[in-house]
Design an enzyme around this catalytic site. Structure first.
Site, PDB file in Angstrom:
ATOM      1  N   ARG A  79       0.839  -1.192   0.000  1.00 29.84           N
ATOM      2  CA  ARG A  79       0.000   0.000   0.000  1.00 29.84           C
ATOM      3  C   ARG A  79       0.882   1.253   0.000  1.00 29.84           C
ATOM      4  O   ARG A  79       1.958   1.265   0.588  1.00 29.84           O
ATOM      5  CB  ARG A  79      -0.919   0.018   1.221  1.00 29.84           C
ATOM      6  CG  ARG A  79      -2.131  -0.913   1.074  1.00 29.84           C
ATOM      7  CD  ARG A  79      -3.052  -0.875   2.268  1.00 29.84           C
ATOM      8  NE  ARG A  79      -2.400  -1.419   3.448  1.00 29.84           N
ATOM      9  CZ  ARG A  79      -1.835  -0.709   4.404  1.00 29.84           C
ATOM     10  NH1 ARG A  79      -1.874   0.610   4.382  1.00 29.84           N
ATOM     11  NH2 ARG A  79      -1.259  -1.302   5.413  1.00 29.84           N
ATOM     12  N   TYR A 218      -1.391  -3.511  -6.820  1.00 26.48           N
ATOM     13  CA  TYR A 218      -1.238  -4.240  -5.546  1.00 26.48           C
ATOM     14  C   TYR A 218      -2.547  -4.292  -4.737  1.00 26.48           C
ATOM     15  O   TYR A 218      -3.292  -3.303  -4.697  1.00 26.48           O
ATOM     16  CB  TYR A 218      -0.129  -3.591  -4.684  1.00 26.48           C
ATOM     17  CG  TYR A 218      -0.132  -4.163  -3.284  1.00 26.48           C
ATOM     18  CD1 TYR A 218       0.383  -5.430  -3.039  1.00 26.48           C
ATOM     19  CD2 TYR A 218      -0.744  -3.478  -2.226  1.00 26.48           C
ATOM     20  CE1 TYR A 218       0.314  -5.984  -1.771  1.00 26.48           C
ATOM     21  CE2 TYR A 218      -0.812  -4.036  -0.952  1.00 26.48           C
ATOM     22  CZ  TYR A 218      -0.282  -5.289  -0.735  1.00 26.48           C
ATOM     23  OH  TYR A 218      -0.366  -5.848   0.510  1.00 26.48           O
ATOM     24  N   GLY A 220      -4.098  -3.938  -1.581  1.00 23.70           N
ATOM     25  CA  GLY A 220      -4.771  -2.871  -0.841  1.00 23.70           C
ATOM     26  C   GLY A 220      -4.985  -1.601  -1.656  1.00 23.70           C
ATOM     27  O   GLY A 220      -5.829  -0.773  -1.310  1.00 23.70           O
ATOM     28  N   LYS A 227      -9.610  -2.509   1.770  1.00 19.40           N
ATOM     29  CA  LYS A 227      -9.354  -1.381   2.667  1.00 19.40           C
ATOM     30  C   LYS A 227     -10.147  -0.131   2.258  1.00 19.40           C
ATOM     31  O   LYS A 227     -10.645   0.604   3.109  1.00 19.40           O
ATOM     32  CB  LYS A 227      -7.856  -1.077   2.732  1.00 19.40           C
ATOM     33  CG  LYS A 227      -7.001  -2.254   3.173  1.00 19.40           C
ATOM     34  CD  LYS A 227      -7.311  -2.675   4.558  1.00 19.40           C
ATOM     35  CE  LYS A 227      -6.807  -3.953   5.062  1.00 19.40           C
ATOM     36  NZ  LYS A 227      -5.643  -4.491   5.425  1.00 19.40           N
ATOM     37  N   HIS A 247     -10.477  -2.709  11.653  1.00 22.21           N
ATOM     38  CA  HIS A 247      -9.393  -3.554  11.119  1.00 22.21           C
ATOM     39  C   HIS A 247      -9.158  -4.707  12.109  1.00 22.21           C
ATOM     40  O   HIS A 247      -8.159  -4.727  12.822  1.00 22.21           O
ATOM     41  CB  HIS A 247      -8.135  -2.677  10.986  1.00 22.21           C
ATOM     42  CG  HIS A 247      -7.040  -3.266  10.168  1.00 22.21           C
ATOM     43  ND1 HIS A 247      -5.730  -2.870  10.297  1.00 22.21           N
ATOM     44  CD2 HIS A 247      -7.048  -4.208   9.193  1.00 22.21           C
ATOM     45  CE1 HIS A 247      -4.979  -3.544   9.448  1.00 22.21           C
ATOM     46  NE2 HIS A 247      -5.746  -4.362   8.770  1.00 22.21           N
ATOM     47  N   SER A 269      -1.291  -4.038  10.052  1.00 24.99           N
ATOM     48  CA  SER A 269      -0.984  -4.972   8.973  1.00 24.99           C
ATOM     49  C   SER A 269       0.329  -5.701   9.269  1.00 24.99           C
ATOM     50  O   SER A 269       1.289  -5.089   9.747  1.00 24.99           O
ATOM     51  CB  SER A 269      -0.836  -4.222   7.651  1.00 24.99           C
ATOM     52  OG  SER A 269      -2.048  -3.568   7.349  1.00 24.99           O
ATOM     53  N   CYS A 271       1.033  -8.001  11.522  1.00 22.63           N
ATOM     54  CA  CYS A 271       1.361  -8.242  12.938  1.00 22.63           C
ATOM     55  C   CYS A 271       0.695  -9.518  13.451  1.00 22.63           C
ATOM     56  O   CYS A 271       0.559  -9.706  14.662  1.00 22.63           O
ATOM     57  CB  CYS A 271       0.938  -7.063  13.804  1.00 22.63           C
ATOM     58  SG  CYS A 271       1.962  -5.603  13.587  1.00 22.63           S
ATOM     59  N   GLY A 272       0.241 -10.376  12.564  1.00 20.37           N
ATOM     60  CA  GLY A 272      -0.228 -11.690  13.012  1.00 20.37           C
ATOM     61  C   GLY A 272      -1.734 -11.846  13.167  1.00 20.37           C
ATOM     62  O   GLY A 272      -2.173 -12.755  13.870  1.00 20.37           O
ATOM     63  N   ASP A 294      -9.224 -10.057   8.925  1.00 16.55           N
ATOM     64  CA  ASP A 294      -8.730  -8.700   8.645  1.00 16.55           C
ATOM     65  C   ASP A 294      -9.714  -7.582   8.976  1.00 16.55           C
ATOM     66  O   ASP A 294      -9.293  -6.537   9.440  1.00 16.55           O
ATOM     67  CB  ASP A 294      -8.323  -8.606   7.165  1.00 16.55           C
ATOM     68  CG  ASP A 294      -7.418  -7.413   6.869  1.00 16.55           C
ATOM     69  OD1 ASP A 294      -6.562  -7.091   7.709  1.00 16.55           O
ATOM     70  OD2 ASP A 294      -7.570  -6.794   5.805  1.00 16.55           O
ATOM     71  N   ARG A 387       2.082 -12.153  -0.632  1.00 23.23           N
ATOM     72  CA  ARG A 387       0.752 -12.501  -0.116  1.00 23.23           C
ATOM     73  C   ARG A 387       0.209 -13.784  -0.720  1.00 23.23           C
ATOM     74  O   ARG A 387       0.516 -14.125  -1.867  1.00 23.23           O
ATOM     75  CB  ARG A 387      -0.232 -11.370  -0.467  1.00 23.23           C
ATOM     76  CG  ARG A 387       0.124 -10.018   0.148  1.00 23.23           C
ATOM     77  CD  ARG A 387      -0.429  -9.887   1.534  1.00 23.23           C
ATOM     78  NE  ARG A 387       0.070  -8.731   2.269  1.00 23.23           N
ATOM     79  CZ  ARG A 387      -0.481  -8.304   3.397  1.00 23.23           C
ATOM     80  NH1 ARG A 387      -1.541  -8.898   3.897  1.00 23.23           N
ATOM     81  NH2 ARG A 387       0.036  -7.286   4.051  1.00 23.23           N
ATOM     82  N   ARG A 418       3.155  -4.167  17.783  1.00 21.61           N
ATOM     83  CA  ARG A 418       4.465  -4.795  17.793  1.00 21.61           C
ATOM     84  C   ARG A 418       5.362  -3.847  18.585  1.00 21.61           C
ATOM     85  O   ARG A 418       5.749  -2.800  18.051  1.00 21.61           O
ATOM     86  CB  ARG A 418       4.907  -4.853  16.328  1.00 21.61           C
ATOM     87  CG  ARG A 418       5.920  -5.837  15.923  1.00 21.61           C
ATOM     88  CD  ARG A 418       6.169  -5.685  14.428  1.00 21.61           C
ATOM     89  NE  ARG A 418       5.429  -6.652  13.641  1.00 21.61           N
ATOM     90  CZ  ARG A 418       5.822  -7.902  13.432  1.00 21.61           C
ATOM     91  NH1 ARG A 418       6.966  -8.330  13.924  1.00 21.61           N
ATOM     92  NH2 ARG A 418       5.089  -8.722  12.717  1.00 21.61           N
ATOM     93  N   GLY A 514       0.625 -20.515  18.679  1.00 20.43           N
ATOM     94  CA  GLY A 514      -0.368 -21.333  19.386  1.00 20.43           C
ATOM     95  C   GLY A 514      -0.408 -21.059  20.884  1.00 20.43           C
ATOM     96  O   GLY A 514      -1.448 -21.221  21.544  1.00 20.43           O
ATOM     97  N   GLU A 515       0.737 -20.631  21.436  1.00 21.22           N
ATOM     98  CA  GLU A 515       0.785 -20.358  22.884  1.00 21.22           C
ATOM     99  C   GLU A 515      -0.056 -19.128  23.252  1.00 21.22           C
ATOM    100  O   GLU A 515      -0.379 -18.922  24.418  1.00 21.22           O
ATOM    101  CB  GLU A 515       2.231 -20.164  23.353  1.00 21.22           C
ATOM    102  CG  GLU A 515       3.192 -21.296  22.980  1.00 21.22           C
ATOM    103  CD  GLU A 515       2.829 -22.641  23.588  1.00 21.22           C
ATOM    104  OE1 GLU A 515       1.846 -22.727  24.365  1.00 21.22           O
ATOM    105  OE2 GLU A 515       3.532 -23.628  23.277  1.00 21.22           O
TER     106      GLU A 515
HETATM  107  O1  SAT Z   1      -3.685  -3.461   2.310  1.00 24.63           O
HETATM  108  S1  SAT Z   1      -3.760  -4.897   2.126  1.00 24.63           S
HETATM  109  O2  SAT Z   1      -5.111  -5.315   2.417  1.00 24.63           O
HETATM  110  O3  SAT Z   1      -3.361  -5.262   0.785  1.00 24.63           O
HETATM  111  C1  SAT Z   1      -2.751  -5.673   3.222  1.00 24.63           C
HETATM  112  C2  SAT Z   1      -2.673  -4.968   4.506  1.00 24.63           C
HETATM  113  O4  SAT Z   1      -1.924  -4.000   4.594  1.00 24.63           O
HETATM  114  O5  SAT Z   1      -3.363  -5.370   5.470  1.00 24.63           O
HETATM  115 MN    MN Z   2      -5.064  -5.632   7.100  1.00 24.83          MN
END
Ligand code: SAT
Ligand code: MN
Length: 604
Positions: A79, A218, A220, A227, A247, A269, A271-272, A294, A387, A418, A514-515
Site C-alpha cells: 500500500r 497491488y 490494498g 481497505k 481492522h 498490517s 502483525c499476526g 482482517d 501474499r 508490535r 499457538g501459545e
Molecule cells: O492493504 S492490504 O489489504 O493489501 C494488506 C494490509 O496491509 O493489510
Molecule cells: Mn489488514
C-alpha cells in the site's frame, strides 16, 4: 461473460440506471477497447487465468490446483500511504492523519490521468457485495478495472458477479469503485507482465461514498472492496449510522466446558492477525474457529450486544512467516489451491515457497524477481509483503456461522501492536473509555505492508491509522459515543496485548503463535470472573499464577518480565501520547485527556 462493443452498453446485463450511466461515463473517459461485465463463473475464472498465464503475469503452479504465482513490478508491492487521500469536502473532516485534497481539484487531476488510460485494454465491470448478499441491507459496490489480476483476486476476496448484480436490482445503492493500472497500450505495443504507473493515487470521496484508484495493481491499492471500501468508506458510513467498521479479525473460542466466546482483535498490517484468527491452541480442551482475519463490521443487535461480521470472502495473508509450525490451518487452506500468490518464490516442481514455510529452504528456487535463488543468496526469496489470496471457505477451522448476516456477539476486543518494550503481554482495560484510550494510543513498529521505513514506532490508533476515512479525533469520539449509547454490562471488555516484547538480549519474551491461546484463556476467565489480576497504572494485568504457562518451560522471572509494568517506561510514553493527542486539537474527546490524567496520576 458478456462482451459489449464500446461505447454502447446495449447488451449490459442490468437495467440499473445509475450503474449504466456511471459505466458509460467511465467508458467515454478511459476509452477501453471493450467492456466485460464480470459474472463470477468458473468459466470466466479459467478464461482470465489462461489469459494471465499467456500474458506472463501468472505462472501456473503445477503442484496446486487452480493456483497461480504473480510476480509484480518490483516497485508495486505494498500500500502507498503517502499517495492515499481522503477527499472530504472540508479539510477538517480528513483530519491530521490523512492526506487531503479538495475533491474538485483531485477529480480534475485524476480525470486527466484517466483520460484514455484504458486504451488497448479491456474494462471489467465487477459487481460485488461486502458481507452476505442475503443481508437486510446488502453492502454493494461495483469495481471498474482494467486489470485481470484484480478481477481474479476480487473473485476470491468478495462475493462478486451475477448474483451481486441481480441483487442490486434496478436501483439499489452501491459504492462506485474506479480502478485503472494507468498503463494504456498504443496499437501494436507489447504489454509488460505487471502493468502499472509511477504516478499513483488511492482516493476516497467520503461524502459521495466513492473510490478512485490509479496506477497500482497491488492488493490494498487495487482490490477496492477491501481497505478502500470496507474500512475507509465504511468507517464514514458507520460514523453516520452508529456502527463500527474496524481492522479486526474475528474468532470463536470454545472452552473445555463447551462455552463459546467470540473475540475481535485489531492489529496493524503484518502483525499476526491471520495467525491469531487460525490459532491452534496448545492448551488441552480449548478450540479456536475462524470467522475473519482482517476486517470486522460491528453493529448492536436487538439484545443490546455488539455483533461482528466479516465483510470479506477470502484471506489475503502475508506469506513469509506462514508455515506448518506457525499457522498450519492457513497452510491447509492454501494447499487446497484456488489461490493467487504474489511475490513469493517458485520451486522447481511448480509450487510456491517463502521464508518461514519450512525450516529447510529448498536447494533451488526462482525468487520473486525471477532470478535463480539458493540458500546462499543474499536476499530473501520472497518479498516481505508477499501474499497468498485464498478463499476463506478453504480454512479448515472456519466457524459455520461465518456468513450469518446477523454476525456474532462479541465478548472481548483485543488491541495489539508490535512493541519491543513497555507494553505487557496482556492488560485488561478498567472500562470502555479506558479501552478506547488504549485503542487511541495503540503504537506499533512499522512493517513491510506499507512502503516506507520498517521497524519505526508509530501511533497506529485502533490499528486503523491508514484506514480511518475521516478525522481520527472524531473517530475516537465515535468510539466513546458508541460506549455511551450502549448498556455497559453488555459491551465487550477491552484488552491490550503485545506478543512482541523482547528481553535485554533481544529475544522474544513470549513464544507467541499457538501459545497465545493461554492469553485468550485468561481473557475469557476474566470475562467469567474466575481469573486473578493485579491492578497496575495501565490496567489489570494477570498475576504470575493466573496465566496458564504449564508445560511452557518459562521461569517465573520470564513470565514476570513478559507481564511487567515498568513505571519509568510508561513515564517516557506519556509525553509521546501528549504530543499525539495535541495533533487533534478540539476534535479530541475530553475523555481521552481525562484518561491520560488518570494514567499520569497512577504513575506518579
Ligand atoms: O492493504 S492490504 O489489504 O493489501 C494488506 C494490509 O496491509 O493489510
Ligand atoms: Mn489488514
Amino acid at each position: 461473460m458478456t462482451s459489449v462493443a464500446t461505447p454502447g452498453l446495449e447488451n449490459a446485463p442490468t437495467t440499473h440506471a445509475r450503474l449504466l450511466a456511471w459505466v458509460a461515463e467511465m467508458v467515454e473517459l478511459t476509452t477501453p477497447d471493450r467492456v466485460v461485465w464480470v459474472d463470477g463463473s468458473d468459466e470466466e475464472y479459467t478464461r482470465l487465468t489462461d489469459q494471465l498465464v499467456e500474458a506472463g503475469t501468472f505462472t501456473r503452479l503445477e503442484a496446486k490446483p487452480h493456483s497461480f504465482l504473480a510476480q509484480s513490478d518490483p516497485s508495486d508491492v505494498a500500500r502507498v500511504e503517502d499517495r492515499t487521500f481522503i477527499c472530504s469536502v472540508d479539510e477538517a473532516d480528513a483530519g491530521p492523519t490523512n492526506n487531503w485534497m479538495e475533491p474538485a481539484e483531485m477529480k480534475a487531476v485524476m480525470t486527466e490521468l484517466y483520460r484514455g488510460c484504458m486504451r488497448g485494454r479491456t474494462m471489467y465491470v465487477i459487481p460485488f457485495c461486502m458481507g452476505p448478499i442475503e443481508a437486510e441491507s446488502p453492502m454493494f459496490g461495483v469495481e471498474i478495472t482494467d486489470s485481470e489480476y484484480v478481477v481474479v483476486s476480487m473473485r476470491v476476496m468478495a462475493r462478486i458477479g451475477t448474483k451481486a448484480l441481480e441483487a442490486m436490482g434496478t436501483d439499489r445503492p452501491f459504492v462506485p469503485a474506479m480502478h485503472s493500472l494507468g498503463a494504456p497500450l498504443e496499437p501494436g505495443q507489447a504489454d509488460v507482465p505487471w502493468p502499472c504507473s509511477s504516478t499513483k493515487y488511492i482516493v476516497q470521496f467520503p461524502e459521495e461514498r466513492m473510490i478512485w484508484s490509479y496506477g497500482s495493481g497491488y492488493g490494498g491499492n487495487a482490490l477496492l472492496g477491501k481497505k478502500c471500501y470496507s474500512l475507509r468508506i465504511a468507517s464514514v458510513m458507520a460514523r453516520d449510522e452508529g456502527w463500527l467498521a474496524e481492522h479486526m479479525l474475528i474468532l470463536k473460542l470454545t472452552n473445555p466446558e463447551g462455552k463459546v466466546h467470540y473475540i475481535a482483535a485489531a492489529f496493524p498490517s503484518a502483525c499476526g492477525k491471520t495467525n491469531l484468527a487460525m490459532l491452534e491452541p496448545t492448551i488441552p480442551g480449548w478450540k479456536v474457529e475462524t470467522l475473519g482475519d482482517d476486517i470486522a463490521w460491528m453493529r448492536f443487535g436487538e439484545d443490546g450486544r455488539l455483533y461482528a461480521l466479516n465483510p470479506e470472502f477470502g484471506l489475503f495473508g502475508v506469506a513469509p512467516g506462514t508455515g506448518w509450525d506457525t499457522n498450519p490451518n492457513a497452510m491447509r487452506a492454501i494447499d487446497q489451491g484456488n489461490s493467487v500468490f504474489t511475490n513469493v518464490a517458485l520451486t522447481d516442481d511448480g509450487d510456491v515457497w517463502w521464508e518461514g514455510m519450512t525450516e529447510q529452504p529448498p536447494a533451488h528456487l526462482t525468487d520473486w524477481k525471477g532470478r535463480d535463488w539458493t540458500p546462499d543468496s543474499d536476499e530473501p526469496s520472497s518479498h516481505p509483503n508477499s501474499r497468498f489470496c485464498t478463499p476463506i471457505t478453504q480454512c479448515p477451522i472456519l466457524a459455520p456461522e461465518y456468513d450469518d448476516p446477523k454476525g456474532v456477539p462479541i465478548s472481548a476486543i483485543l488491541f495489539g501492536g508490535r512493541r519491543k518494550t513497555t507494553i505487557p503481554l496482556v492488560t485488561q482495560a478498567r472500562d470502555w473509555n479506558h479501552g478506547v484510550f488504549m485503542g487511541a494510543t495503540l503504537s506499533s513498529e512499522t512493517t513491510a505492508a506499507a512502503t516506507g521505513a520498517v521497524g519505526v514506532v508509530r501511533r497506529d490508533p485502533f490499528a486503523m491509522l491508514p484506514f480511518i476515512g475521516y478525522n481520527a479525533g472524531d473517530y475516537f469520539n465515535h468510539w466513546v459515543e458508541t460506549g455511551k449509547s450502549a448498556d455497559a454490562t453488555k459491551l465487550p471488555s477491552i484488552f491490550y496485548v503485545n506478543w512482541f516484547r523482547r528481553d535485554a538480549d533481544g529475544g522474544f519474551l513470549w513464544p507467541g503463535f499457538g501459545e497465545n491461546s493461554r492469553v485468550l484463556k485468561w481473557v475469557v476467565e476474566r470475562l467469567e470472573g474466575t481469573a486473578a489480576a493485579v491492578e497496575t497504572p495501565v490496567g489489570h494485568v494477570p498475576t504470575v499464577d493466573a496465566l496458564d504457562v504449564e508445560g511452557l518451560g518459562m521461569t517465573r522471572e520470564q513470565v514476570e518480565a513478559a507481564l511487567a509494568v515498568q513505571p519509568e517506561e510508561w513515564r517516557a510514553e506519556v509525553p509521546q501520547i501528549t504530543e499525539w493527542f495535541d495533533k487533534f486539537g478540539d476534535k479530541l474527546p475530553t475523555t481521552m485527556w481525562d484518561e491520560l490524567e488518570i494514567l499520569k496520576s497512577r504513575l506518579a
